[in-house]
Design a protein around this motif. Sequence first.
Motif, PDB file in Angstrom:
ATOM      1  N   VAL A 217       0.825  -1.214   0.000  1.00  0.00           N
ATOM      2  CA  VAL A 217       0.000   0.000   0.000  1.00  0.00           C
ATOM      3  C   VAL A 217       0.857   1.260   0.000  1.00  0.00           C
ATOM      4  O   VAL A 217       0.474   2.272  -0.563  1.00  0.00           O
ATOM      5  CB  VAL A 217      -0.970  -0.015   1.203  1.00  0.00           C
ATOM      6  CG1 VAL A 217      -1.647   1.330   1.382  1.00  0.00           C
ATOM      7  CG2 VAL A 217      -2.021  -1.106   1.007  1.00  0.00           C
ATOM      8  N   SER A 218       2.015   1.223   0.571  1.00  0.00           N
ATOM      9  CA  SER A 218       2.846   2.426   0.663  1.00  0.00           C
ATOM     10  C   SER A 218       4.148   2.315  -0.130  1.00  0.00           C
ATOM     11  O   SER A 218       5.066   3.106   0.077  1.00  0.00           O
ATOM     12  CB  SER A 218       3.189   2.715   2.127  1.00  0.00           C
ATOM     13  OG  SER A 218       3.879   1.619   2.695  1.00  0.00           O
ATOM     14  N   MET A 290     -15.799  -5.870   3.284  1.00  0.00           N
ATOM     15  CA  MET A 290     -15.062  -4.827   3.980  1.00  0.00           C
ATOM     16  C   MET A 290     -13.639  -4.761   3.435  1.00  0.00           C
ATOM     17  O   MET A 290     -13.080  -5.771   3.006  1.00  0.00           O
ATOM     18  CB  MET A 290     -15.023  -5.104   5.491  1.00  0.00           C
ATOM     19  CG  MET A 290     -16.384  -5.096   6.164  1.00  0.00           C
ATOM     20  SD  MET A 290     -16.256  -5.436   7.946  1.00  0.00           S
ATOM     21  CE  MET A 290     -15.337  -4.010   8.499  1.00  0.00           C
ATOM     22  N   ILE A 291     -13.068  -3.566   3.448  1.00  0.00           N
ATOM     23  CA  ILE A 291     -11.689  -3.382   3.016  1.00  0.00           C
ATOM     24  C   ILE A 291     -10.893  -2.728   4.132  1.00  0.00           C
ATOM     25  O   ILE A 291     -11.448  -2.084   5.025  1.00  0.00           O
ATOM     26  CB  ILE A 291     -11.594  -2.536   1.736  1.00  0.00           C
ATOM     27  CG1 ILE A 291     -12.229  -1.158   1.947  1.00  0.00           C
ATOM     28  CG2 ILE A 291     -12.243  -3.259   0.557  1.00  0.00           C
ATOM     29  CD1 ILE A 291     -12.011  -0.208   0.786  1.00  0.00           C
ATOM     30  N   VAL A 292      -9.584  -2.903   4.055  1.00  0.00           N
ATOM     31  CA  VAL A 292      -8.678  -2.352   5.060  1.00  0.00           C
ATOM     32  C   VAL A 292      -7.691  -1.437   4.350  1.00  0.00           C
ATOM     33  O   VAL A 292      -7.227  -1.736   3.245  1.00  0.00           O
ATOM     34  CB  VAL A 292      -7.917  -3.478   5.780  1.00  0.00           C
ATOM     35  CG1 VAL A 292      -6.909  -2.903   6.770  1.00  0.00           C
ATOM     36  CG2 VAL A 292      -8.895  -4.407   6.491  1.00  0.00           C
ATOM     37  N   THR A 293      -7.381  -0.319   4.968  1.00  0.00           N
ATOM     38  CA  THR A 293      -6.389   0.592   4.410  1.00  0.00           C
ATOM     39  C   THR A 293      -5.422   1.002   5.506  1.00  0.00           C
ATOM     40  O   THR A 293      -5.586   0.643   6.676  1.00  0.00           O
ATOM     41  CB  THR A 293      -7.070   1.818   3.774  1.00  0.00           C
ATOM     42  OG1 THR A 293      -6.095   2.546   3.021  1.00  0.00           O
ATOM     43  CG2 THR A 293      -7.673   2.738   4.826  1.00  0.00           C
ATOM     44  N   SER A 294      -4.419   1.764   5.150  1.00  0.00           N
ATOM     45  CA  SER A 294      -3.393   2.183   6.100  1.00  0.00           C
ATOM     46  C   SER A 294      -3.856   3.394   6.906  1.00  0.00           C
ATOM     47  O   SER A 294      -4.630   4.230   6.432  1.00  0.00           O
ATOM     48  CB  SER A 294      -2.113   2.523   5.332  1.00  0.00           C
ATOM     49  OG  SER A 294      -1.166   3.146   6.177  1.00  0.00           O
ATOM     50  N   THR A 295      -3.354   3.507   8.111  1.00  0.00           N
ATOM     51  CA  THR A 295      -3.648   4.694   8.922  1.00  0.00           C
ATOM     52  C   THR A 295      -2.973   5.938   8.325  1.00  0.00           C
ATOM     53  O   THR A 295      -3.348   7.061   8.662  1.00  0.00           O
ATOM     54  CB  THR A 295      -3.161   4.505  10.368  1.00  0.00           C
ATOM     55  OG1 THR A 295      -1.769   4.168  10.358  1.00  0.00           O
ATOM     56  CG2 THR A 295      -3.950   3.393  11.053  1.00  0.00           C
ATOM     57  N   ASP A 296      -2.004   5.716   7.445  1.00  0.00           N
ATOM     58  CA  ASP A 296      -1.299   6.827   6.803  1.00  0.00           C
ATOM     59  C   ASP A 296      -1.845   7.120   5.410  1.00  0.00           C
ATOM     60  O   ASP A 296      -1.142   7.715   4.583  1.00  0.00           O
ATOM     61  CB  ASP A 296       0.199   6.499   6.684  1.00  0.00           C
ATOM     62  CG  ASP A 296       0.866   6.300   8.026  1.00  0.00           C
ATOM     63  OD1 ASP A 296       0.647   7.145   8.908  1.00  0.00           O
ATOM     64  OD2 ASP A 296       1.586   5.302   8.194  1.00  0.00           O
ATOM     65  N   ILE A 297      -3.083   6.728   5.126  1.00  0.00           N
ATOM     66  CA  ILE A 297      -3.599   6.817   3.765  1.00  0.00           C
ATOM     67  C   ILE A 297      -3.596   8.248   3.230  1.00  0.00           C
ATOM     68  O   ILE A 297      -3.388   8.472   2.032  1.00  0.00           O
ATOM     69  CB  ILE A 297      -5.017   6.190   3.674  1.00  0.00           C
ATOM     70  CG1 ILE A 297      -5.432   6.036   2.209  1.00  0.00           C
ATOM     71  CG2 ILE A 297      -6.013   6.972   4.479  1.00  0.00           C
ATOM     72  CD1 ILE A 297      -4.536   5.146   1.395  1.00  0.00           C
TER      73      ILE A 297
END
Length: 322
Positions: A217-218, A290-297
């Motif tokens: 993701v990053s 449901m989807i998950v993303t980063s806290t730094d999105i």
Amino acid sequence: MQIKKRNEADKAKCRQERAVGGDKGKMLKYRTDLAVESKDMYEKENHVLSDKDGVITEEIVYDEDIRAVRIKITSPAGELKLQKPMGNYITIEASGVLEEKEGIKEKAEHAVAEELKKLIKFHYNLKVLVAGLGNSSVTPDALGPSTASKIKVTRHLFIIYDADGDDEMANVSCIVPNVTAMTGMETADIIRKAVEIAQPEIVIVIDSLAARDINRVSTTIQITDTGISPGAGMGNRRKGINRQTVGAEVIAIGVPTVIDASTIIRDTLADNIDSIEKIDEYIQKHDSPMIVTSTDIDMIIKDFSDIIANGINKTLHPGIYF
């Protein structure tokens, strides 16, 4: 001993069911938009792919923090194995963007531009339409609109000065078509109408993607010349955006911003439950869309939209951006 062997066999079967199928063409159980992940999953359960399989792979090292993996699918057999259409898929892996490592964004921009230049040849009459896909009100889906806002648009200058071309910059127009739920129209249809107006040689679409591995993701940018199916990674497949649907060659650029929650469930259970039947039963009982993303999105969207926009600008306007 028999129980242990049976448990190991169940675990192996579970891993196989979760990965890309063999030559029989099983579908992916893990959702991913990344060709490099499809290839890795296939090879983990089968064999290393080669040109004989219709898949050619090349790795390029730009420096210690930036590398590119170029995958070319050359045959229907390769399409079946990776569940991707024939064409080129470039994955740029950049380490240290979120950590703000010195010079990392500039290095990533250079890599994006270098890879794009292999797919887009600049010339005097080049016309390009850039389309930022997604919903700016939903942060993980805002990569396209955020990138589009940073593109150097020049079509109006060509109109004002009645110029048919330029040696230093391309004729670039831009559109942010939003999402079908907001417009009531297929994104591909909106882009096709924009193509009829701007008459571009190439359409560049930017969109958020889904990954198999949250660590991507990053760190990851994918570029492909096969177009894109908006929402496909999340099982919400819309009308594809490609030469057939929009009337021009399509280059798609994306960054994975989400991962399917069921992927995390499967990974966790696979190491703690011996029976694939139990895993399937648990997921069927508890799984939900449901989807998950980063806290730094927020920072991911900002940083990668900067990188992609600057890479595009350097490719399309070589006389302005060096």
